[in-house]
Design an enzyme around this catalytic site. Sequence first.
Site, PDB file in Angstrom:
ATOM      1  N   ASN A  73      35.482  35.867  31.260  1.00  0.00           N
ATOM      2  CA  ASN A  73      34.404  35.203  31.934  1.00  0.00           C
ATOM      3  C   ASN A  73      33.711  33.865  30.717  1.00  0.00           C
ATOM      4  OD1 ASN A  73      32.621  33.536  32.936  1.00  0.00           O
ATOM      5  ND2 ASN A  73      31.459  35.236  33.639  1.00  0.00           N
ATOM      6  N   LYS A  88      31.637  32.306  30.298  1.00  0.00           N
ATOM      7  CA  LYS A  88      30.288  31.569  31.278  1.00  0.00           C
ATOM      8  C   LYS A  88      30.240  30.372  30.710  1.00  0.00           C
ATOM      9  CE  LYS A  88      29.054  36.171  31.740  1.00  0.00           C
ATOM     10  NZ  LYS A  88      27.840  37.506  31.244  1.00  0.00           N
ATOM     11  N   HIS A 145      28.248  36.163  41.070  1.00  0.00           N
ATOM     12  CA  HIS A 145      28.343  36.936  39.535  1.00  0.00           C
ATOM     13  C   HIS A 145      26.372  37.211  39.733  1.00  0.00           C
ATOM     14  CE1 HIS A 145      27.645  37.211  35.319  1.00  0.00           C
ATOM     15  NE2 HIS A 145      28.631  37.317  35.493  1.00  0.00           N
ATOM     16  N   GLU A 156      24.602  36.960  37.274  1.00  0.00           N
ATOM     17  CA  GLU A 156      23.834  35.749  36.833  1.00  0.00           C
ATOM     18  C   GLU A 156      23.629  34.440  37.951  1.00  0.00           C
ATOM     19  OE1 GLU A 156      25.815  34.822  33.460  1.00  0.00           O
ATOM     20  OE2 GLU A 156      25.458  37.258  32.722  1.00  0.00           O
ATOM     21  N   GLU A 215      29.117  45.281  38.244  1.00  0.00           N
ATOM     22  CA  GLU A 215      29.325  44.595  36.640  1.00  0.00           C
ATOM     23  C   GLU A 215      28.202  45.215  36.947  1.00  0.00           C
ATOM     24  OE1 GLU A 215      31.397  41.496  34.589  1.00  0.00           O
ATOM     25  OE2 GLU A 215      30.507  39.773  35.869  1.00  0.00           O
ATOM     26  N   GLY A 218      25.842  41.707  29.009  1.00  0.00           N
ATOM     27  CA  GLY A 218      25.484  41.706  27.586  1.00  0.00           C
ATOM     28  C   GLY A 218      24.578  42.365  26.689  1.00  0.00           C
ATOM     29  N   SER A 267      29.948  45.100  29.031  1.00  0.00           N
ATOM     30  CA  SER A 267      29.910  44.772  27.176  1.00  0.00           C
ATOM     31  C   SER A 267      31.172  46.127  26.793  1.00  0.00           C
ATOM     32  CB  SER A 267      28.536  45.721  27.069  1.00  0.00           C
ATOM     33  OG  SER A 267      27.151  45.288  27.296  1.00  0.00           O
ATOM     34  N   GLY A 300      32.672  39.051  29.221  1.00  0.00           N
ATOM     35  CA  GLY A 300      32.233  38.048  28.878  1.00  0.00           C
ATOM     36  C   GLY A 300      32.420  37.862  27.047  1.00  0.00           C
TER      37      GLY A 300
HETATM   38  P1  13P Z   1      29.795  40.715  28.557  1.00  0.00           P
HETATM   39  O1  13P Z   1      31.680  41.245  29.154  1.00  0.00           O
HETATM   40  O2  13P Z   1      29.061  39.903  28.231  1.00  0.00           O
HETATM   41  O3  13P Z   1      28.708  41.750  29.021  1.00  0.00           O
HETATM   42  O4  13P Z   1      29.830  39.831  29.819  1.00  0.00           O
HETATM   43  C1  13P Z   1      30.150  40.934  31.435  1.00  0.00           C
HETATM   44  C2  13P Z   1      30.419  39.626  32.272  1.00  0.00           C
HETATM   45  O5  13P Z   1      28.881  39.641  32.914  1.00  0.00           O
HETATM   46  C3  13P Z   1      31.096  39.433  33.036  1.00  0.00           C
HETATM   47  O6  13P Z   1      30.942  39.045  34.081  1.00  0.00           O
END
Ligand code: 13P
Length: 252
Positions: free
Chosen positions: A9, A11, A96, A98, A168, A174, A214, A235
Amino acid sequence: MRKNIVAGNWKMNKTLQEGIALAKELNEVLANEKPNCDVIICTPFIHLASVAGLVDAAKIGVGAENCADKESGAYTGEVSAAMVASTGAKYVILGHSERRAYYGETAEILKEKVKLALANGLTPIFCIGEVLEEREAGKQNEVVYSQLAGSLYDLSAEDFSKIILAYEPVWAIGTGKTATAEQAQEIHAYIRKTIEDRYGKEVAENTSILYGGSCKASNAKELFANPDVDGGLIGGASLKAADFKGIIDAFN
Ligand code: 13P
């Protein structure tokens, strides 16, 4: 049998040129390999057509990170599921954390997005997961259940079977803080049990449930070794071909 999947992803990262360069690099890195999992990259909308046009579709699937909850019309700035599909993309991340947290996406809105994605032949990668306070209060199971039931459990078994899930935990996204392999297995098993209760054992056994938060090359193997963890939604570590390849290799 369910598939093992490593999905990136991106983002809101990478200009079009940078995204094309990353997709090309990943394509080259995988050219002489036979990954033991499906590989998907989910990119910003503007990258989709270029990226879908350049990767080897037999090895790398392409997906969007979102789509509209309306079919078409006067919704300035939105991108419909049909538009996503017309780029050659096959997947779409929906729900997601976010999007839920910053753009007010509710269970009802996500229900519409899932319906439109399916109607346009896209495979939703549907995200669920609790925030830190919910985890600390021991409410993670309740939270993921209500996210699943609120947006997906009205689907027919046939439609539900087309969905990929991604657990997640928001506190792990993150932050560098990963769920332990035990925490991931425990909640993935719970998620699979709720699918079994709703759709029966066969559908539950065939649903891929990815872990996200992560995840990196150094912890992917341990996470993916769990019986109910079928891969990852990645991510930060999907933004460099070598890092992403390291996670794909966790299945070798
Ligand atoms: P990270 O791998 O950066 O923690 O993000 C995970 C994520 O939100 C994937 O959709």
